[in-house]
Design an enzyme around this catalytic site. Sequence first.
Site, PDB file in Angstrom:
ATOM      1  N   ASP A  90       0.742  -1.253  -0.013  1.00  0.00           N
ATOM      2  CA  ASP A  90      -0.144  -0.018   0.038  1.00  0.00           C
ATOM      3  C   ASP A  90       1.019   1.124  -0.128  1.00  0.00           C
ATOM      4  O   ASP A  90       2.000   1.017   0.248  1.00  0.00           O
ATOM      5  CB  ASP A  90      -1.034  -0.098   1.122  1.00  0.00           C
ATOM      6  CG  ASP A  90      -0.213   0.102   2.541  1.00  0.00           C
ATOM      7  OD1 ASP A  90       0.940  -0.041   2.491  1.00  0.00           O
ATOM      8  OD2 ASP A  90      -0.836   0.014   3.445  1.00  0.00           O
ATOM      9  N   ASP A 261      -8.305  -7.128   0.513  1.00  0.00           N
ATOM     10  CA  ASP A 261      -7.248  -7.369   1.682  1.00  0.00           C
ATOM     11  C   ASP A 261      -7.882  -6.868   2.899  1.00  0.00           C
ATOM     12  O   ASP A 261      -8.869  -6.364   3.003  1.00  0.00           O
ATOM     13  CB  ASP A 261      -5.882  -6.482   1.556  1.00  0.00           C
ATOM     14  CG  ASP A 261      -6.179  -5.084   1.955  1.00  0.00           C
ATOM     15  OD1 ASP A 261      -6.796  -4.245   1.324  1.00  0.00           O
ATOM     16  OD2 ASP A 261      -5.796  -4.803   3.147  1.00  0.00           O
ATOM     17  N   CYS A 299     -13.411 -28.365   7.311  1.00  0.00           N
ATOM     18  CA  CYS A 299     -12.337 -27.413   7.080  1.00  0.00           C
ATOM     19  C   CYS A 299     -11.069 -28.096   6.907  1.00  0.00           C
ATOM     20  O   CYS A 299     -10.777 -28.976   7.818  1.00  0.00           O
ATOM     21  CB  CYS A 299     -12.175 -26.404   8.156  1.00  0.00           C
ATOM     22  SG  CYS A 299     -10.514 -25.360   7.755  1.00  0.00           S
ATOM     23  N   CYS A 301      -7.865 -27.342   7.037  1.00  0.00           N
ATOM     24  CA  CYS A 301      -6.860 -26.618   7.356  1.00  0.00           C
ATOM     25  C   CYS A 301      -6.088 -27.419   8.548  1.00  0.00           C
ATOM     26  O   CYS A 301      -6.612 -28.255   9.133  1.00  0.00           O
ATOM     27  CB  CYS A 301      -7.048 -24.961   8.150  1.00  0.00           C
ATOM     28  SG  CYS A 301      -7.578 -25.172   9.619  1.00  0.00           S
ATOM     29  N   CYS A 304      -7.805 -27.751  11.887  1.00  0.00           N
ATOM     30  CA  CYS A 304      -9.041 -28.585  11.988  1.00  0.00           C
ATOM     31  C   CYS A 304      -8.698 -29.932  11.889  1.00  0.00           C
ATOM     32  O   CYS A 304      -9.458 -30.798  12.484  1.00  0.00           O
ATOM     33  CB  CYS A 304     -10.016 -27.930  11.102  1.00  0.00           C
ATOM     34  SG  CYS A 304     -11.004 -26.474  11.509  1.00  0.00           S
ATOM     35  N   HIS A 330      -6.467 -20.993  10.939  1.00  0.00           N
ATOM     36  CA  HIS A 330      -7.974 -21.494  10.370  1.00  0.00           C
ATOM     37  C   HIS A 330      -8.626 -20.307   9.706  1.00  0.00           C
ATOM     38  O   HIS A 330      -9.251 -20.531   8.902  1.00  0.00           O
ATOM     39  CB  HIS A 330      -8.539 -21.994  11.915  1.00  0.00           C
ATOM     40  CG  HIS A 330     -10.046 -22.008  11.194  1.00  0.00           C
ATOM     41  ND1 HIS A 330     -10.728 -23.197  10.762  1.00  0.00           N
ATOM     42  CD2 HIS A 330     -11.277 -21.305  11.700  1.00  0.00           C
ATOM     43  CE1 HIS A 330     -12.024 -23.092  10.427  1.00  0.00           C
ATOM     44  NE2 HIS A 330     -12.202 -21.797  10.819  1.00  0.00           N
TER      45      HIS A 330
HETATM   46 ZN   LIG Z   1      -9.840 -25.017   9.838  1.00  0.00          ZN
END
Ligand SMILES: [Zn+2]
Length: 374
Positions: A90, A261, A299, A301, A304, A330
């Site tokens: 930015d 963003d 999920c 990730c 998880c 997460h």
């Molecule tokens: Zn997750």
Amino acid sequence: MTRLCVTDNAGSARRGSLKLRSASVDTPFFMPVATRGIVRYVPTELIADLGYQVLLSNTYHLMLRPGVEVIQQMGGLNAFTGFQGSSLTDSGGFQIMSLEASITTEGARFRNVYDGSWVTLTPEQAMVNQQRIGADIAMALDVCTQLPSSRDQLEANLRLTSEWAERSRLAHTDSTQALFGIIQGGIDLELRRQSTEAITALDFDGYAVGGLAVGESHESTLEAVRTVVDGLPADKPRYLMGVGDPYLLAHATALGIDMFDCVSPTRIARHGTALTDQGPVRVKGLPNRGLDEPLESGCGCRVCQRVSRGLLHHLSHVDTESAGALLSLHNLAFQFRLISRLRQAIVENTVEEVLADVDSVWSRPAIRTGVSSD
Ligand SMILES: [Zn+2]
């Protein structure tokens, strides 16, 4: 050099790829914010593992510390952050507004947050800084306006934003680095139209919608976005700055925005809130039932996959930093899943179905947006 290739349309929404200096990236996309060169609590290699292709860093913070010379000597921003992907910086305009800088035609004068010394940032210097830092995308220096604000103030800031955009354009000499112009005007639709006309006349590589999601209603945000998008060329990327709220992200994608963003997914994570398909979840308040289950089944990730709700609940009481680190990862996975689902929905022409799901969970402001560093 910068080129947007739109491959699919669904109403006003579009999917495609944006060719940058170092790589082509899929649009629409969301950028995690590495304020000082890293997304707080999240190792940088995990950002790329989640699928993110573009990382945002804050020029304001990097120019004060470690300084643009240091980053340039290290080989530029990507070498400095270690991110295996593309980058955007930015201009510093948003932070300057937050610092209540004194703004003149020449530039902005403000206090260095680290040592209290006076710093002047002109549009020309913002270009020199960003070219030396070396991100794939640089942003013109703009004048943000706190909302609510008088029309006179908005008009004055708009004039200055246009002047600074022109000076930024002239001072930007690195043709391999994309330069985006920023459209301002608050939630005044006529001023948004004027700003869109003035900034697009300068023929930037892409266009950003700035100064939104700073406390106004979702409806006002989206109305301003719609007004700007109507005046933008179809063949240039469109970036809605500082927006990560799931509702706004989904609806702005439907309006034709390509880039987003926001620090909020990781900021609220550090305060113990997880983003899930069922809405925001305060980990501290998790019920005893289901503590052996993952935070969000479905999920993919690594949190998880490997960590139970019970451990997150425990950490939220005894080690909030560790809880914040796990929740940050997460929440970034959640954001990536949402934008990926929208990308797929554009191909399948099912954007309305995604919006209906998002509306049922996220129609009330869930996370504070419009914050561009932390
Ligand atoms: Zn997750």
